[in-house]
Design an enzyme around this catalytic site. Structure first.
Site, PDB file in Angstrom:
ATOM      1  N   ASP A   1       0.833  -1.203   0.000  1.00  0.00           N
ATOM      2  CA  ASP A   1       0.000   0.000   0.000  1.00  0.00           C
ATOM      3  C   ASP A   1       0.872   1.259   0.000  1.00  0.00           C
ATOM      4  O   ASP A   1       1.659   1.477   0.922  1.00  0.00           O
ATOM      5  CB  ASP A   1      -0.881  -0.068   1.268  1.00  0.00           C
ATOM      6  CG  ASP A   1      -2.045   0.871   1.230  1.00  0.00           C
ATOM      7  OD1 ASP A   1      -2.121   1.707   0.321  1.00  0.00           O
ATOM      8  OD2 ASP A   1      -2.902   0.758   2.128  1.00  0.00           O
TER       9      ASP A   1
ATOM     10  N   ASP B   1     -10.491   4.217  -1.117  1.00  0.00           N
ATOM     11  CA  ASP B   1     -11.092   3.211  -0.219  1.00  0.00           C
ATOM     12  C   ASP B   1     -12.614   3.151  -0.348  1.00  0.00           C
ATOM     13  O   ASP B   1     -13.289   4.179  -0.379  1.00  0.00           O
ATOM     14  CB  ASP B   1     -10.754   3.540   1.238  1.00  0.00           C
ATOM     15  CG  ASP B   1      -9.295   3.276   1.536  1.00  0.00           C
ATOM     16  OD1 ASP B   1      -8.511   3.071   0.591  1.00  0.00           O
ATOM     17  OD2 ASP B   1      -8.941   3.282   2.730  1.00  0.00           O
TER      18      ASP B   1
HETATM   19  C1  GLA Z   1      -5.385   2.274   2.918  1.00  0.00           C
HETATM   20  C2  GLA Z   1      -5.927   1.155   2.038  1.00  0.00           C
HETATM   21  C3  GLA Z   1      -6.957   0.359   2.811  1.00  0.00           C
HETATM   22  C4  GLA Z   1      -6.314  -0.211   4.065  1.00  0.00           C
HETATM   23  C5  GLA Z   1      -5.718   0.912   4.896  1.00  0.00           C
HETATM   24  C6  GLA Z   1      -4.898   0.372   6.050  1.00  0.00           C
HETATM   25  O1  GLA Z   1      -6.367   3.212   3.225  1.00  0.00           O
HETATM   26  O2  GLA Z   1      -6.483   1.682   0.861  1.00  0.00           O
HETATM   27  O3  GLA Z   1      -7.467  -0.695   2.010  1.00  0.00           O
HETATM   28  O4  GLA Z   1      -5.331  -1.140   3.697  1.00  0.00           O
HETATM   29  O5  GLA Z   1      -4.861   1.727   4.117  1.00  0.00           O
HETATM   30  O6  GLA Z   1      -4.271   1.366   6.769  1.00  0.00           O
END
Ligand code: GLA
Length: 539
Positions: free
Chosen positions: A294, A356
């Site tokens: 990520d 997200d």
């Molecule tokens: C980001 C990702 C999420 C999750 C969070 C964890 O926002 O897009 O899917 O993994 O980080 O902190």
């Protein structure tokens, strides 16, 4: 064992809390000095918030104090510092985050940014420290201690060299979209060893594993820090990752983990920056089968050109490849730089295409229906990832969750359940384990979904299957039930309509063909999902 740094922090925090009331009393009744005589908070501060697992979440505050007025910035998880304004009077600090001057442009394919929600902080100054608290919509009351630091300490590290771009070989994994479970949507920072074991148990006992859900993926907040050799260690929520992986494997399942190319993950935990090869080796030694990687804090270090992003992900792709262990590589950089065009070259098996998801119709609808134009980039082994499922989390009704499942399956999206598998209602089970719908997602031909027609809020999507049948989804994105349909001829299956075999994949029943077209009432936010085959081919 709690890490000494976090224990000390907790002690400081408790001491400050005990004396906070006294400080307020003192400040308001006894300390009648003029505002000009109070401590000047101007400068840089590091705010440490204990996560409750032996780690702290650190952010930086820069204050400019002028009389009783405070301005400055707060640097949290994103690449941009958030402006703050407030007051500091009689030892009491109060400030609020302000919307950034220029809102960050959403990544291509990403839903529009969510409205800015100001966050309010209150605190007390004492003994050179600030005891701060705020209400977080997800975590409730969040409390931490800020201490002075230098400007240098607030700056992101310099970029590390990135590899020259090349095409990594296909690792041969996930020929159909990965299916499993991920901890983030439901558990977020509360995921721990016990909950992961419980999900593995429930994956099997609920019948989910038989339906194809195999991966048990631990998202952010498992990380502890690094030992003296620089090896990543777990925090106290995960006492023994190897033992946990063994347990998940003993259930016939696979286990996934999470990291970032930056120094910090999105939740502020330890990332893989400068430790890519070392971390990949650790994951392999633990028996990890899947890595979600990520972008998070790497955005503060590298620019977001497609080349830099590709090189950043290639670095970990090469590290995973060098372990010799088959590890699914899941890129998460929210669709920046048209990741669907180069993600596979980094060794990527799937790539997030959006920001997200949230457990709401507005979020799921925005994300799901924005993916059709890029559906053609999904290929066996390399998938667009519009984020994890919210089915069963309670924020949408059954029609909306059926739309979620239908749409993700038509998109050949990864099916990663994001709910608590231990207490699923029959309705949730019937949605997540609808094998006729899962078969669309897992169709080996992975042909792209297309828009067959659109009429106001009614969207008809179609997708050819490997066996020659066609899936048709009649989606009603409107807020009221509506009549929706399509002409049989538009499917180009040949022959007379009466010779078509039609199955309703949510009602689990055959549909008799009458007239030239299909038409039915579709509930608000709902879908009619059909599999249509010419009589000569069995669907
Ligand atoms: C980001 C990702 C999420 C999750 C969070 C964890 O926002 O897009 O899917 O993994 O980080 O902190």
């Amino acid at each position: 064992m709690e890490a000494p740094a976090a224990r000390n922090l907790n002690l400081v925090y408790d001491r400050l809390r005990r004396s906070a009331a006294l400080a307020v009393f003192c400040a308001t009744l006894l300390c009648t000095r003029s505002a000009g005589a109070q401590t000047d908070l101007s400068g840089y501060w590091i705010l440490r918030v204990p996560n409750g697992d032996g780690t702290t979440r650190d952010s930086f505050i820069q204050f400019d104090e002028s009389g009783e007025t405070i301005s400055g910035t707060l640097s949290g998880r994103g690449p941009r510092a958030t402006p703050i304004t407030g007051t500091f009077k009689d030892g009491q600090l109060h400030f609020t985050t302000q919307p950034p001057a220029e809102p960050a442009a959403p990544a291509p394919g990403a839903p529009p940014a969510y409205p800015f929600r100001p966050q309010v902080y209150d605190g007390t100054y004492q003994d050179g420290k600030l005891l701060l608290h705020t209400q977080n919509p997800r975590q409730g009351l969040v409390q931490g201690v800020a201490e002075r630091t230098t400007r240098e300490a607030t700056l992101p590290p310099s970029p590390l060299p990135l590899p020259p771009l090349k095409d990594l070989p296909d690792n041969g994994l996930v020929r159909t979209p990965p299916m499993g479970w991920n901890s983030w949507n439901k558990f977020a920072g509360k995921v721990d060893d016990a909950s992961v074991r419980a999900m593995a148990d429930a994956m099997v006992s609920s019948g989910m594993s038989k339906a194809g859900y195999i991966y048990i993926n631990i998202d952010d907040t498992w990380e502890g820090g690094r030992d003296a050799a620089g090896d990543i260690v777990t925090n106290r929520k995960f006492p023994d990752m190897k033992a946990l992986a063994d347990y998940v494997h003993s259930k016939g399942l696979k286990i996934g983990i999470y990291s970032s190319p930056g120094p910090k993950t999105c939740a502020g935990y330890e990332g893989s920056f400068g430790h890519e090869v070392q971390d990949a080796k650790t994951y392999a030694a633990w028996g990890i089968d899947y890595l979600k990687y990520d972008l998070c804090s790497a955005r503060t270090i590298y620019d977001s050109s497609p080349e830099q992003l590709q090189a950043l992900y290639q670095k970990m792709g090469e590290a995973l490849e060098s372990t010799g262990r088959p590890i699914v590589f899941s890129l998460c950089e929210y669709g920046n730089g048209d990741v669907w065009k180069w993600g596979a070259k980094t060794g990527g098996n799937l790539w997030r295409t959006t920001g997200d998801i949230r457990d709401s119709w507005a979020s799921m609808d925005r994300i799901g229906f924005s993916q059709i134009d890029i559906a053609r980039y999904a290929q066996p082994g390399h998938w667009n990832d519009p984020d994890m499922l919210e089915i069963g989390n309670g924020g949408m009704n059954a029609d909306e969750y059926r739309t979620h499942m239908s749409l993700w399956s038509l998109l050949s999206a990864p099916l990663l359940a994001g709910n608590d598998l231990r207490d699923m209602s029959d309705e949730t089970k019937s949605i997540l384990m609808n094998r006729e719908v899962i078969a669309i997602d897992q169709d080996p031909a992975a042909k792209p979904v297309q828009l067959l027609s659109q009429n106001d809020k009614l969207e008809v999507l179609s997708r050819p299957m490997q066996d020659g049948s066609v899936i048709v989804g009649v989606f009603n994105r409107g807020d009221a039930a509506a009549q929706g349909g399509f002409s049989w001829a538009s499917l180009n299956l040949g022959g007379p309509a009466t010779a078509l075999q039609v199955r309703d994949l949510w009602k689990h029943q055959d549909v008799s063909v009458k007239g030239d077209s299909y038409s039915d009432e579709v509930p608000a936010h709902g879908v009619a999902l059909l599999r249509v085959a010419s009589a000569s081919k069995t669907p």
